[in-house]
Design a protein around this motif. Structure first.
Motif, mmCIF file in Angstrom:
data_model
loop_
_atom_site.group_PDB
_atom_site.id
_atom_site.type_symbol
_atom_site.label_atom_id
_atom_site.label_comp_id
_atom_site.label_asym_id
_atom_site.label_seq_id
_atom_site.Cartn_x
_atom_site.Cartn_y
_atom_site.Cartn_z
ATOM 1 N N GLY A 187 0.797 -1.218 0.000
ATOM 2 C CA GLY A 187 0.000 0.000 0.000
ATOM 3 C C GLY A 187 0.828 1.265 0.000
ATOM 4 O O GLY A 187 2.057 1.230 -0.001
ATOM 5 N N PRO A 188 0.171 2.415 0.052
ATOM 6 C CA PRO A 188 0.873 3.702 -0.051
ATOM 7 C C PRO A 188 1.818 3.987 1.109
ATOM 8 O O PRO A 188 2.753 4.774 0.957
ATOM 9 C CB PRO A 188 -0.264 4.723 -0.103
ATOM 10 N N ALA A 189 1.616 3.350 2.263
ATOM 11 C CA ALA A 189 2.484 3.623 3.411
ATOM 12 C C ALA A 189 3.771 2.808 3.383
ATOM 13 O O ALA A 189 4.685 3.073 4.167
ATOM 14 C CB ALA A 189 1.737 3.342 4.712
ATOM 15 N N VAL A 190 3.855 1.820 2.486
ATOM 16 C CA VAL A 190 5.044 0.963 2.449
ATOM 17 C C VAL A 190 5.668 1.021 1.042
ATOM 18 O O VAL A 190 6.460 1.907 0.753
ATOM 19 C CB VAL A 190 4.716 -0.483 2.873
ATOM 20 N N LEU A 191 5.290 0.112 0.149
ATOM 21 C CA LEU A 191 5.928 0.075 -1.167
ATOM 22 C C LEU A 191 5.184 0.858 -2.239
ATOM 23 O O LEU A 191 5.746 1.137 -3.304
ATOM 24 C CB LEU A 191 6.100 -1.370 -1.636
ATOM 25 N N ALA A 192 3.918 1.162 -1.998
ATOM 26 C CA ALA A 192 3.132 1.978 -2.934
ATOM 27 C C ALA A 192 3.162 1.418 -4.362
ATOM 28 O O ALA A 192 3.252 2.163 -5.340
ATOM 29 C CB ALA A 192 3.633 3.420 -2.923
ATOM 30 N N GLY A 193 3.083 0.091 -4.460
ATOM 31 C CA GLY A 193 3.044 -0.534 -5.768
ATOM 32 C C GLY A 193 4.391 -0.764 -6.417
ATOM 33 O O GLY A 193 4.471 -1.377 -7.482
ATOM 34 N N HIS A 194 5.479 -0.298 -5.820
ATOM 35 C CA HIS A 194 6.803 -0.517 -6.387
ATOM 36 C C HIS A 194 7.244 -1.961 -6.138
ATOM 37 O O HIS A 194 6.769 -2.624 -5.222
ATOM 38 C CB HIS A 194 7.812 0.448 -5.775
ATOM 39 N N ARG A 195 8.193 -2.414 -6.943
ATOM 40 C CA ARG A 195 8.670 -3.790 -6.822
ATOM 41 C C ARG A 195 10.145 -3.884 -6.451
ATOM 42 O O ARG A 195 10.719 -4.975 -6.412
ATOM 43 C CB ARG A 195 8.400 -4.553 -8.127
ATOM 44 N N ALA A 196 10.769 -2.744 -6.172
ATOM 45 C CA ALA A 196 12.171 -2.751 -5.732
ATOM 46 C C ALA A 196 12.276 -1.828 -4.526
ATOM 47 O O ALA A 196 11.798 -0.694 -4.555
ATOM 48 C CB ALA A 196 13.093 -2.290 -6.846
ATOM 49 N N VAL A 197 12.913 -2.328 -3.473
ATOM 50 C CA VAL A 197 13.062 -1.555 -2.240
ATOM 51 C C VAL A 197 14.489 -1.732 -1.733
ATOM 52 O O VAL A 197 15.066 -2.810 -1.831
ATOM 53 C CB VAL A 197 12.028 -2.001 -1.179
ATOM 54 N N GLY A 198 15.053 -0.658 -1.224
ATOM 55 C CA GLY A 198 16.429 -0.747 -0.751
ATOM 56 C C GLY A 198 16.714 0.237 0.354
ATOM 57 O O GLY A 198 15.941 1.175 0.602
ATOM 58 N N GLN A 199 17.827 0.010 1.010
ATOM 59 C CA GLN A 199 18.263 0.926 2.052
ATOM 60 C C GLN A 199 19.781 0.954 2.102
ATOM 61 O O GLN A 199 20.460 0.014 1.688
ATOM 62 C CB GLN A 199 17.689 0.549 3.406
ATOM 63 N N LEU A 200 20.250 2.073 2.604
ATOM 64 C CA LEU A 200 21.666 2.325 2.726
ATOM 65 C C LEU A 200 21.906 2.830 4.137
ATOM 66 O O LEU A 200 21.294 3.817 4.554
ATOM 67 C CB LEU A 200 22.086 3.369 1.695
ATOM 68 N N VAL A 201 22.766 2.123 4.874
ATOM 69 C CA VAL A 201 23.120 2.549 6.229
ATOM 70 C C VAL A 201 24.566 3.020 6.194
ATOM 71 O O VAL A 201 25.456 2.274 5.766
ATOM 72 C CB VAL A 201 22.960 1.410 7.248
ATOM 73 N N VAL A 202 24.787 4.254 6.644
ATOM 74 C CA VAL A 202 26.133 4.819 6.674
ATOM 75 C C VAL A 202 26.441 5.219 8.114
ATOM 76 O O VAL A 202 25.682 5.992 8.721
ATOM 77 C CB VAL A 202 26.260 6.037 5.746
ATOM 78 N N VAL A 203 27.523 4.673 8.652
ATOM 79 C CA VAL A 203 27.951 4.981 10.015
ATOM 80 C C VAL A 203 29.332 5.616 9.950
ATOM 81 O O VAL A 203 30.269 5.009 9.412
ATOM 82 C CB VAL A 203 27.983 3.717 10.902
ATOM 83 N N ARG A 204 29.444 6.828 10.471
ATOM 84 C CA ARG A 204 30.716 7.548 10.526
ATOM 85 C C ARG A 204 30.780 8.282 11.855
ATOM 86 O O ARG A 204 29.792 8.911 12.260
ATOM 87 C CB ARG A 204 30.827 8.557 9.383
ATOM 88 N N PRO A 205 31.907 8.251 12.554
ATOM 89 C CA PRO A 205 32.005 8.971 13.834
ATOM 90 C C PRO A 205 31.632 10.440 13.717
ATOM 91 O O PRO A 205 31.068 11.025 14.658
ATOM 92 C CB PRO A 205 33.478 8.789 14.217
#
Length: 257
Positions: A187-205
């Protein structure tokens, strides 16, 4: 050596990166296992680079793959994969599991940048990524998930990502998609009809004293500071190519290390 059987494959691969005392990084442990084949490749700079090469199809139903990576003090490691991972249905009963366990010591740096995970129709995969970072460790971690191959309905995919810095949780989230997942995932609160989902986590002091500013990063992507020296980019897109472009642009937009 792992062998696929009626109950599925159990496979564990291990990487340890260690500063070599000459400004570079050695790999005292590089253990492949069955479908998880690790290969050291040429790296730019002082770090080490490892590619994960799929030696068998999978994970299939009933399989349990685990990759363990440790970056010791002062070492630098980049890990990628040679191709996308495709979760497929199998003859064994039950879901498949893919666990990634990462540990980075003080002064260490890890870039974890695998190719996409594709959830094929009929598959059922649980993915868990857990990262433990020391206070001055650095991390760039990318996850990309594609729901179904071209013209195909997805399988069921449950993904959990946990990141801890100096023993404190900065991120703990779970996403479930596909048949049998809780309602609303498309639904619109999560993927909204898209079929690719990703995330990028960046940790720097540096992010501890100067957190990134929350905001949209074009259509389909956003960045938020986390409770610690970390930032999270989340993106959705119609396909894997657009998703990768969004995440690459997001990484380039963050303050330089």
């Amino acid at each position: 050596m792992s062998v696929r059987a009626a109950a599925g494959v159990r496979s564990v691969a291990r990487i340890v990166a260690r500063a070599d005392g000459r400004g570079g990084t050695s790999l005292p442990v590089l253990e492949s296992d069955g479908p998880l084949a690790l290969r050291r490749t040429r790296a730019a700079g002082a770090g080490a680079r490892v590619m994960l090469v799929g030696a068998m199809s999978g994970p299939l139903g009933g399989d349990h793959f685990t990759v363990e990576g440790r970056v010791e003090e002062g070492a630098r490691l980049s890990v990628g994969s040679a191709a996308a991972t495709i979760a497929l249905p199998g003859q064994a009963k039950g879901d498949a599991r893919y666990d990634v366990l990462l540990d980075v010591a003080d002064g260490g740096e890890l870039h974890w940048l695998p190719e996409q995970l594709i959830s094929a129709h009929g598959s059922d995969l649980r993915v868990s990524t857990r990262v433990e970072l020391a206070a001055t460790a650095r991390l760039v971690l990318r996850e990309e998930q594609v729901l179904g191959r071209a013209g195909e309905e997805p399988g069921r995919l449950t993904s959990r990502l946990t990141v801890r810095v100096a023993g404190q949780a900065v991120l703990d989230q779970e996403l479930a998609c596909g048949p049998g997942a809780p309602g609303g995932w498309d639904g619109p609160a999560v993927l909204a009809g898209h079929r690719a989902v990703g995330q990028l986590v960046v940790v720097r002091p540096e992010f501890g004293a100067a957190p990134v500013t929350a905001g949209a990063l074009g259509e389909g992507a956003s960045v938020v500071p986390l409770a610690g020296p970390a930032a999270l980019v989340t993106a959705v897109a119609p396909d894997a190519l657009r998703l990768r472009r969004l995440l690459d642009e997001a990484l380039a937009s963050l303050p330089p290390a």
